[in-house]
Design an enzyme around this catalytic site. Sequence first.
Site, PDB file in Angstrom:
ATOM      1  N   GLU A 172       0.821  -1.230   0.000  1.00  0.00           N
ATOM      2  CA  GLU A 172       0.000   0.000   0.000  1.00  0.00           C
ATOM      3  C   GLU A 172       0.850   1.274   0.000  1.00  0.00           C
ATOM      4  O   GLU A 172       0.655   2.169   0.840  1.00  0.00           O
ATOM      5  CB  GLU A 172      -0.972  -0.008   1.195  1.00  0.00           C
ATOM      6  N   GLU A 291      -5.589  -8.150  -0.794  1.00  0.00           N
ATOM      7  CA  GLU A 291      -6.296  -7.887   0.471  1.00  0.00           C
ATOM      8  C   GLU A 291      -7.744  -7.583   0.130  1.00  0.00           C
ATOM      9  O   GLU A 291      -8.023  -6.597  -0.570  1.00  0.00           O
ATOM     10  CB  GLU A 291      -5.690  -6.690   1.230  1.00  0.00           C
TER      11      GLU A 291
HETATM   12  O1  AHR Z   1      -5.173  -6.123   6.717  1.00  0.00           O
HETATM   13  C1  AHR Z   1      -5.055  -5.044   7.577  1.00  0.00           C
HETATM   14  C2  AHR Z   1      -4.335  -3.861   6.957  1.00  0.00           C
HETATM   15  O2  AHR Z   1      -5.113  -3.330   5.937  1.00  0.00           O
HETATM   16  C3  AHR Z   1      -3.019  -4.178   6.286  1.00  0.00           C
HETATM   17  O3  AHR Z   1      -1.954  -4.184   7.156  1.00  0.00           O
HETATM   18  C4  AHR Z   1      -2.884  -3.045   5.309  1.00  0.00           C
HETATM   19  O4  AHR Z   1      -2.160  -3.414   4.181  1.00  0.00           O
HETATM   20  C5  AHR Z   1      -4.303  -2.657   4.996  1.00  0.00           C
HETATM   21  O5  AHR Z   1      -4.503  -1.295   5.087  1.00  0.00           O
END
Ligand code: AHR
Length: 496
Positions: A172, A291
């Site tokens: 990210e 994610e």
């Molecule tokens: O999954 C939780 C968090 O969400 C992770 O660390 C991050 O990459 C995202 O913002």
Amino acid sequence: KKATLYVDRNIEVGEVDKRIYGSFIEHLGRAVYEGIYQPGNKFADNEGLRQDTIKLIKEIGVPIVRYPGGNFVSDFHWEDSVGPVEKRPHRIEPAWGVIETNEFGLHEFMNWSKKAGTETMYAINLGTRGIEDAKNVVEYCNIKKNTLYSDMRRKNGAEDPFDIKLWCLGNEMDGPWQMGHKTATEYGRIANEAGKIMKWIDPSIEVVACGSSNMGMPTFGKWEATVLEEGYDTFDYLSLHTYYGNHENNTPDFLASSVDMDKFISAVVSVCDYVKAVKKSNKQINLSFDEWNVWYHSNEQDKKLEKWIEHPHQLEDIYNFEDALLVGSMLITLLRHADRVKIACLAQLVNVIAPIMTSDTGAWKQTIFYPYMHASQFGRGTVLTSVVKTPTYESKHGDAPYIDSVVVKDEENGTVTIFAVNKDLENDFELTADLRQFADYKVKEHIMLTHDDLKAVNTEENPDNVAPVAYNGTKLDNGVLTSILPSRSWNVIRLE
Ligand code: AHR
């Protein structure tokens, strides 16, 4: 109400890459400590690895796990996590405001993955560190012997290389909350240079570049284009992340979030192909949705957390039944893009926004465990082109179909599976499917997840409150399938 499904046996969307059923373990909250590793716990083996958690992970059949972060990775020093445990440093972990002891590290994770039957997708720190460390960790993990870092690995107890095939180039990096956050050009440059040398060291690896943290980011679109322009020839995949929540307690809008996810995927595919055209390249960049999940239940509670303690209860969303419906729809959405989405990670796997929860006395399945497990177990093979004619409703994400569905054919096992969600909160749907091309098939089973209470949850005391049941009314006669998809339900119709 009625819906009709049309499917063509010979027109394929694409092969399902099993890695779309991946998940994620971050050094965050109780994911690692108490989740997968808890020496002394009655379920832990002689290496401290919780066998009850592993059993549930094997039930799902998780093919790959992203590790060690997440936001955590952007200040992580991989060397802290190897060598004799008593010498490993305890560190301030600024991303989540906690202390990381490094008691569980790279070797322990690789050992755990083997026991859990998963492969590893390893993320490097491109936040506070860079190319040098990226290079060293690939050497440590994947080079056989007779070099500084490969011999360090051997000295630390792993004679054979870990041979990690999939690497994330940071996490990210478009987000201002990220340690070492960068502009798209800065990130594209460093990710390209890191990925280039990593591939020189081990040409068999694949690398994922960071896309946007969600579609609402102000840099969305331009970020993807700029990053790809910097490293098109190096990168194999571009990442997408997204989380949804029912903050306004508006279930129809919440369940329509899969429409947003669908738009997100199509938009990123367009940007990838735009850069392909500009570069006049024959190479195709595919997507890693590394994610995705529902995440909002624990937000308020987490604001009250004490700082600088070890593995507190953090991001412990307790999922309800409506969350399971959306997770089912998100899985259908990923499958419908099987031609371009090759990797996806349900974030995360244990205790932290997870399908599996643990306490000192056991491990249990959250509601979202079921659609994830069903898709991973039965959604392998080839996605067929299908269209569902269904009424739709107005939502904050635009027009949303009441019925979401996808059809997967598994040539190897001779099965065809229809996954379908009915998002109508009041009405059952009569589903009819023209399956004349599958006239030789029979209904093997229809598994259903439904509940009167959208907010119903599973707990350690009542772990089967929301659990799948078998439905016997689905028929396949003369090539016509008829079924009932109850109001608010997740359905898995298996033919063989
Ligand atoms: O999954 C939780 C968090 O969400 C992770 O660390 C991050 O990459 C995202 O913002």
